[in-house]
Design an enzyme around this catalytic site. Structure first.
Site, mmCIF file in Angstrom:
data_model
loop_
_atom_site.group_PDB
_atom_site.id
_atom_site.type_symbol
_atom_site.label_atom_id
_atom_site.label_comp_id
_atom_site.label_asym_id
_atom_site.label_seq_id
_atom_site.Cartn_x
_atom_site.Cartn_y
_atom_site.Cartn_z
ATOM 1 N N ARG A 103 -79.918 84.010 32.911
ATOM 2 C CA ARG A 103 -79.979 85.442 33.159
ATOM 3 C C ARG A 103 -78.565 86.006 33.078
ATOM 4 O O ARG A 103 -77.670 85.517 33.773
ATOM 5 C CB ARG A 103 -80.550 85.718 34.548
ATOM 6 C CG ARG A 103 -82.004 85.385 34.759
ATOM 7 C CD ARG A 103 -82.370 85.466 36.233
ATOM 8 N NE ARG A 103 -81.647 84.472 37.010
ATOM 9 C CZ ARG A 103 -81.318 84.595 38.300
ATOM 10 N NH1 ARG A 103 -81.645 85.698 38.967
ATOM 11 N NH2 ARG A 103 -80.671 83.637 38.929
ATOM 12 N N PRO A 104 -78.306 87.012 32.270
ATOM 13 C CA PRO A 104 -76.943 87.538 32.146
ATOM 14 C C PRO A 104 -76.341 87.975 33.471
ATOM 15 O O PRO A 104 -75.144 87.768 33.715
ATOM 16 C CB PRO A 104 -77.111 88.722 31.188
ATOM 17 C CG PRO A 104 -78.276 88.340 30.343
ATOM 18 C CD PRO A 104 -79.213 87.632 31.282
ATOM 19 N N GLU A 146 -82.571 96.115 52.558
ATOM 20 C CA GLU A 146 -83.611 95.776 51.581
ATOM 21 C C GLU A 146 -84.575 94.732 52.125
ATOM 22 O O GLU A 146 -85.716 94.624 51.669
ATOM 23 C CB GLU A 146 -82.981 95.257 50.281
ATOM 24 C CG GLU A 146 -82.224 93.950 50.457
ATOM 25 C CD GLU A 146 -81.839 93.283 49.147
ATOM 26 O OE1 GLU A 146 -82.472 93.583 48.125
ATOM 27 O OE2 GLU A 146 -80.920 92.449 49.168
ATOM 28 N N GLN A 148 -91.566 93.308 35.574
ATOM 29 C CA GLN A 148 -91.754 93.057 36.998
ATOM 30 C C GLN A 148 -93.213 93.361 37.317
ATOM 31 O O GLN A 148 -93.947 93.822 36.444
ATOM 32 C CB GLN A 148 -90.805 93.930 37.839
ATOM 33 C CG GLN A 148 -89.535 93.216 38.261
ATOM 34 C CD GLN A 148 -88.712 93.978 39.291
ATOM 35 O OE1 GLN A 148 -88.839 95.174 39.474
ATOM 36 N NE2 GLN A 148 -87.819 93.256 39.968
ATOM 37 N N ARG A 183 -87.797 90.531 30.314
ATOM 38 C CA ARG A 183 -88.832 90.374 31.337
ATOM 39 C C ARG A 183 -89.203 91.721 31.939
ATOM 40 O O ARG A 183 -88.476 92.696 31.821
ATOM 41 C CB ARG A 183 -88.342 89.440 32.442
ATOM 42 C CG ARG A 183 -87.123 89.963 33.203
ATOM 43 C CD ARG A 183 -86.614 88.910 34.178
ATOM 44 N NE ARG A 183 -85.662 89.430 35.150
ATOM 45 C CZ ARG A 183 -84.342 89.244 35.095
ATOM 46 N NH1 ARG A 183 -83.825 88.562 34.081
ATOM 47 N NH2 ARG A 183 -83.556 89.727 36.028
ATOM 48 N N GLU A 225 -78.548 84.862 46.216
ATOM 49 C CA GLU A 225 -77.367 84.959 45.362
ATOM 50 C C GLU A 225 -76.418 86.101 45.725
ATOM 51 O O GLU A 225 -75.351 86.213 45.156
ATOM 52 C CB GLU A 225 -77.821 85.137 43.895
ATOM 53 C CG GLU A 225 -78.648 83.969 43.380
ATOM 54 C CD GLU A 225 -79.248 84.237 42.004
ATOM 55 O OE1 GLU A 225 -79.673 83.273 41.363
ATOM 56 O OE2 GLU A 225 -79.293 85.408 41.578
ATOM 57 N N ASP A 232 -87.128 86.596 43.495
ATOM 58 C CA ASP A 232 -86.046 85.746 43.001
ATOM 59 C C ASP A 232 -85.015 85.526 44.116
ATOM 60 O O ASP A 232 -84.223 86.420 44.360
ATOM 61 C CB ASP A 232 -85.407 86.322 41.741
ATOM 62 C CG ASP A 232 -85.171 87.832 41.804
ATOM 63 O OD1 ASP A 232 -85.728 88.532 42.669
ATOM 64 O OD2 ASP A 232 -84.402 88.312 40.968
ATOM 65 N N ARG A 254 -75.775 97.200 45.425
ATOM 66 C CA ARG A 254 -75.310 96.751 44.107
ATOM 67 C C ARG A 254 -76.244 97.190 42.984
ATOM 68 O O ARG A 254 -75.923 97.023 41.800
ATOM 69 C CB ARG A 254 -75.161 95.214 44.109
ATOM 70 C CG ARG A 254 -76.472 94.460 44.016
ATOM 71 C CD ARG A 254 -76.345 93.020 44.470
ATOM 72 N NE ARG A 254 -75.855 92.128 43.445
ATOM 73 C CZ ARG A 254 -76.617 91.375 42.642
ATOM 74 N NH1 ARG A 254 -77.946 91.470 42.709
ATOM 75 N NH2 ARG A 254 -76.080 90.553 41.771
#
Length: 576
Positions: free
Chosen positions: A292-293, A525, A229, A227, A540, A327, A174
């Site tokens: 967060r959008p 991942e 990282q 933000r 999520e 996250d 994604r």
């Protein structure tokens, strides 16, 4: 110049000297959110669409292309709201989105100019199965290479994607844009596959971000401009320089690297009081309003559990946790009531001084000193050496916990160490942010700590924590960057027992990844620490495939241990 040898002497720098070495002595509430898009970053349109539930993944909407300029999109939205008395139903929202947005492919597959079918590293890999696997992973780089289409440059206002000039590697799944800390291990893998030209282009993309925004955003979308990282741009350049010895590139870009470092110094540091002394240390912190959008619905629904006046703080700490790259994990939660159940509603990221962030910044300061030594800038060498010493003093006195024999995150709210296992607790070994004369001491303490937490029990990789919370950055998930911190950190001590453990852990991780690839033909991942080769879960979204940093860490471990075996030669019974 012999800079490194003096950096590890613990010298406390008075706080009064802080401003002279680049510190902002006033505590900040975080940097300004630079995204002002009323479509992608905040406002009634974003809220209406994301809460309508027309997309299972909140990221889908904010990655869509606008068919019209934003003023037309917003006008059409206002017409919808007026016609529906500000209460459009799900179907009406879906119709509006269909008439004003499209799922446009903003990226072209790109050719890597310096890709080689048989990079040199393949010759050093002794195990034939691992060698063939590495050859196939080298092919994956080409499938993940992207270049942004010209329309994003011509009509930037219609896209959430941030335009950059050069080809980059997407993580996979994604994630259809570049990401900051992912790219560090991607770059490591590319260099080990002999692709410095591609790496230079990726670094130049990040340098352009610093020039435009003052920092590198979390990823290549405007909604990430609230933000960053983990700050790994300087280490990216260090790896590139080690490979190429490109002094001119260093000279051309040293000021930009300093600019990013100063961003973290100015916007992310806070005074920490301990044992009557004040230290300036970094934490993750943001300063914007709203969810967060890309995870709007999830954040909004969580915030409804709080009074309205407390929601902004929750949103900022959620974004700060995302800035950490973790996250989400309960690492960022502080329970206010000991009897209450811990949940993400307790997220308190900005109150936590993370071991890994401060270790990274300590190494960044050392690297800047080294870069300026290469360039002959003595005054800057002294300046950044001083900052590195200051960070080292803070790490030694605030984060090192002698009772537990390891570095621990520090809770500024309750003024205490956070005694929970995370691989990041060992990150100073990775950045070598300790007194080198005590390498054996720290190495043996680390080994004892890992065994006490039964890390040698997990055959699928070292878990991110030992707490099952349902979040993806907790047990039982094992993440590639944390394996890198752990394995390379132990190895870099040069202590035989630590190097042996590093080899064991690396072999275990390689075999787990290899089993997954052999079974599914994919690289994930994240992985399960308890079921070798299985993709991780929780959080999520579903586990993603590709996967950039996973591939990079495999190449890193195969370089460190070219004699690693695809069998259980080292006593790890992977089939049990």
């Amino acid at each position: 110049m012999m800079i490194a040898s003096v950096i590890f002497i613990s010298i406390a720098i008075p706080l009064s000297d802080a401003a002279s070495i680049g510190y902002d002595v006033d505590d900040t509430s975080g940097p300004e959110d630079l995204c002002d898009s009323k479509v992608y970053c905040g406002g009634p349109l974003l809220k209406t669409v994301q809460l309508s539930g027309i997309f299972n993944d909140s990221k889908t909407f904010v990655d869509l292309y606008q068919l019209h300029d934003p003023n037309v999109t917003l006008n059409n939205f206002n017409v919808l709201m007026k016609a529906t008395n500000n209460s459009p139903n799900r179907s009406e929202v879906a119709t509006f989105v269909g008439e004003n947005f499209a799922m446009q492919d903003e990226l072209d597959n790109s050719t890597l100019p310096d890709w080689k079918e048989n990079p040199a590293i393949l010759k050093s890999i002794q195990d034939p199965q691992f060698r063939e696997w590495a050859r196939r992973l080298n092919n994956i780089w080409e499938t993940l290479a992207r270049k942004i289409k010209d329309d994003v440059m011509i009509n930037p206002q219609r896209h959430s994607l941030i335009y950059v000039n050069n080809t980059f590697i997407v993580p996979g799944g994604r994630f259809k844009e570049f990401y900051y800390w992912d790219s560090y291990w991607i770059i490591e893998g590319l260099l080990l596959c002999d692709m410095p030209v591609t790496v230079k282009g990726i670094i130049e993309n990040f340098l352009s971000m610093v020039e435009r925004f003052g920092f590198v955003p979390n990823g290549g979308r405007v909604y990430y401009l609230s933000r960053s990282q983990p700050p790994l741009l300087i280490p990216m350049v260090a790896k590139y320089y080690e490979f190429t010895k490109d002094r001119e590139f260093l000279k051309q870009n040293i000021a930009i690297l300093e600019k990013e470092f100063e961003y973290w110094q100015k916007e992310k540091t806070v005074n920490v009081m301990k044992d009557g002394k004040t230290y300036r240390m970094a934490r993750y912190v943001t300063n914007s309003n709203g969810p967060r959008p890309e995870s709007y619905k999830e954040d909004y629904q969580l915030a409804q559990q709080l009074p309205e006046g407390e929601r902004r703080g929750l949103y900022n700490d959620l974004k700060a946790a995302a800035e950490s790259g973790w996250d989400f994990s309960y690492r960022w939660c502080i329970r206010i009531d000991r009897n209450a159940n811990l949940s993400l509603i307790n997220v308190s990221t900005s109150d936590i001084i993370p071991v890994d962030l401060n270790a990274i910044l300590q190494r960044n300061a050392r690297s800047l000193a080294r870069f300026h030594g290469i360039l002959g800038n003595l005054e800057k060498v002294l300046r950044y050496t001083k900052i590195a010493l200051d960070y080292q003093t803070a790490i030694d006195n605030v984060l090192w916990n002698e009772d537990k024999g390891i570095w621990l995150d520090y809770d500024t709210r309750n003024k205490q160490s956070r005694n929970a296992f995370y691989p990041s607790n060992l990150s100073p070994l990775y950045t070598m942010s300790y007194n080198r004369n005590k390498s054996t001491y720290y190495a043996l303490k680390a080994i004892s700590y890992l065994k006490k937490n039964q890390v040698d029990f997990y055959i699928g990789g070292t878990p991110t924590s030992v707490n099952y919370t349902g979040e993806q950055w907790d047990f039982p998930n094992a993440w590639p960057p944390l394996q890198s911190f752990l394995v390379a950190g132990l190895y870099r001590t040069g202590v035989e027992e630590a190097m042996d453990l590093a080899k064991t852990l690396a072999g275990r991780w390689l075999r787990s990844n290899y089993i997954g690839y052999d079974e599914y033909g994919k690289m994930f991942e994240k992985y399960s620490a308890i079921h070798p080769g299985e993709g991780g879960g929780g959080g999520e979204y579903n586990v993603q495939e590709g996967f950039g940093w996973t591939n990079g860490v495999v190449f890193e471990f195969l370089r460190l241990f070219p004699d690693a075996q695809s069998s259980d030669r080292y006593g790890n019974d992977i089939d049990s």
